[in-house]
Design an enzyme around this catalytic site. Structure first.
Site, PDB file in Angstrom:
ATOM      1  N   LYS A 117     -27.467  48.234  28.428  1.00 18.75           N
ATOM      2  CA  LYS A 117     -28.590  48.689  29.265  1.00 18.75           C
ATOM      3  C   LYS A 117     -29.339  49.863  28.639  1.00 18.75           C
ATOM      4  O   LYS A 117     -30.455  50.160  29.058  1.00 18.75           O
ATOM      5  CB  LYS A 117     -28.107  49.035  30.682  1.00 18.75           C
ATOM      6  CG  LYS A 117     -27.649  47.774  31.424  1.00 18.75           C
ATOM      7  CD  LYS A 117     -27.760  47.869  32.924  1.00 18.75           C
ATOM      8  CE  LYS A 117     -27.610  46.471  33.530  1.00 18.75           C
ATOM      9  NZ  LYS A 117     -27.718  46.366  34.935  1.00 18.75           N
ATOM     10  N   LYS A 201     -27.234  36.748  28.696  1.00 18.49           N
ATOM     11  CA  LYS A 201     -26.846  36.172  29.990  1.00 18.49           C
ATOM     12  C   LYS A 201     -28.058  36.084  30.921  1.00 18.49           C
ATOM     13  O   LYS A 201     -29.002  36.875  30.802  1.00 18.49           O
ATOM     14  CB  LYS A 201     -25.697  36.964  30.629  1.00 18.49           C
ATOM     15  CG  LYS A 201     -26.091  38.249  31.268  1.00 18.49           C
ATOM     16  CD  LYS A 201     -25.004  38.732  32.235  1.00 18.49           C
ATOM     17  CE  LYS A 201     -25.540  39.965  32.939  1.00 18.49           C
ATOM     18  NZ  LYS A 201     -24.952  40.275  34.207  1.00 18.49           N
ATOM     19  N   LYS A 204     -30.972  38.885  36.778  1.00 19.14           N
ATOM     20  CA  LYS A 204     -32.086  39.014  37.732  1.00 19.14           C
ATOM     21  C   LYS A 204     -33.131  40.011  37.263  1.00 19.14           C
ATOM     22  O   LYS A 204     -34.268  39.947  37.691  1.00 19.14           O
ATOM     23  CB  LYS A 204     -31.612  39.345  39.140  1.00 19.14           C
ATOM     24  CG  LYS A 204     -30.467  40.303  39.295  1.00 19.14           C
ATOM     25  CD  LYS A 204     -30.214  40.534  40.775  1.00 19.14           C
ATOM     26  CE  LYS A 204     -28.757  40.418  41.134  1.00 19.14           C
ATOM     27  NZ  LYS A 204     -27.877  41.379  40.444  1.00 19.14           N
TER      28      LYS A 204
END
Ligand code: AQP
Length: 341
Positions: A117, A201, A204
């Site tokens: 992230k 992956k 959302k």
């Protein structure tokens, strides 16, 4: 360790966007199976985790209700399972603080999700909450003495850290208080990949909506996304070994298998030698058949947000009743005085 703990499942999903097919196959579908096996199940919309990255407040409220609708539409029965949003049970944040003082900075810095992230960004400018995320996750689980946590493959490292925190707490305070929780990672779709890039992956928060199937997508959108999904020109092989260097093809086979409750081998037995011109429409039809009843039910439930809030409130009361004595004992163990008021 001698204490034996009653089997109890806890798991959560961040309302940081709309639920995806990855959340459904990697988590939600299995949450329903666990509930139906008759084990005590506690499911949480982890809104405190969601705000570790910026969330527009109105959108967060909408996404939390929509995620609750998704859980119920997928088969979570709020009478049999406990369903609530994390912020409404204060013990999560309270126990997380204790765990912030048990866990080490180095443990957090090694988390691949933290590294992913912050990749290519200035990590110093990220929130402290994003760094400490796994400690809050450990608190989510251990606040209920949960023994098993069904998750997708991406959460395995966080579960290992939860175990490390429980072990260190028990060791530091010379108690046998927190269970050493087991991750439950099973099924054909523990890691659903992006439809645009087989090495990432499905997520959302991916900027590309084409990378994912949302539980709110209509039939045409689902068909169009699978049609455009990145693949290669080869027909499907006879065995799984033939998918080894074909991540996008493997992903679609795994999605088919998980949706149809088949093994990937059985899917290949049906489609070996066929190209994606045949496989993609079959996959789209299957996905629409499985997802459209959920989408329709979500939309029906979302028409009454007050009822969703009531359901979440009842869930929070039931969760709090389990959490309170565990938190009180954790505080007592750490030496805090229980003031009389
Ligand atoms: N692609 C996936 N395949 C299988 N399982 C998945 N899960 C998420 N994505 C996949 C599982 O869903 C549960 C909830 O995850 P989360 O929402 O708490 O966080 P996440 O893993 O970070 O999910 P996202 O979609 O990638 O959210 P953002 O984009 O906000 O970070 C977990 O059990 C997870 O394993």
């Amino acid at each position: 360790m001698s204490t034996s703990f009653t089997p109890r499942i806890f798991s959560g999903i961040q309302p940081s966007g709309g639920l995806t097919l990855g959340n459904y196959l990697g988590a939600l579908k299995r949450f329903v199976q666990k509930q139906d096996e008759g084990i005590e199940t506690i499911y949480c919309l982890v809104d405190l985790h969601a705000i570790t990255v910026w969330q527009d407040p109105e959108r967060l409220r909408h996404q939390t209700r929509e995620a609750a609708a998704g859980f119920i539409a997928a088969g979570i029965d709020p009478k049999r399972s406990i369903l609530f949003n994390q912020s409404q049970v204060p013990g999560h944040a309270q126990l997380a603080w204790i765990f912030n003082c048990v866990a080490r900075m180095g443990w957090m810095g090694r988390m691949t999700q933290w590294k992913d992230k912050t990749a290519g960004k200035n990590a110093e400018a990220e929130s402290l909450g994003l760094f400490a995320y796994p400690s809050l996750m450990a608190a989510d689980i251990l606040l209920y003495h949960a023994t098993h946590v069904p998750v997708g493959e991406d959460q395995k490292q966080h579960l290992e850290l939860t175990r490390d925190i429980a072990i260190k707490f028990n060791h530091d305070y010379k108690v046998d208080f927190f269970p050493i929780t087991e991750p439950v990672i099973e099924g054909a779709a523990t890691r659903v990949m992006s439809l645009r890039d087989g090495s990432k992956k499905m997520s959302k928060s991916d900027p590309s909506d084409q990378s994912r199937i949302n539980l709110t997508d209509d039939a045409d959108t689902i068909a169009q996304k699978f049609r455009k999904a990145r693949t290669d020109a080869e027909p499907l092989p006879e065995t799984l070994a033939g998918l080894k260097d074909r991540p996008e093809a493997r992903n679609l086979v795994n999605i088919y298998a998980a949706l149809a409750d088949m093994s990937p081998e059985a899917v290949l037995a049906d489609y070996a030698g066929k190209g994606f011109g045949a496989f993609k429409p079959a996959l789209a039809d299957l996905a629409v058949a499985k997802l459209s009843p959920i989408t329709a039910e979500m939309s029906r439930l979302m028409a009454d947000p007050a009822e969703i809030d009531r359901t979440l409130g009842e869930g929070a009361d039931r969760a709090d009743a389990i959490a309170q004595p565990i938190l009180a004992r954790a505080m007592e163990i750490t030496g805090m005085i229980r003031s009389r008021r």
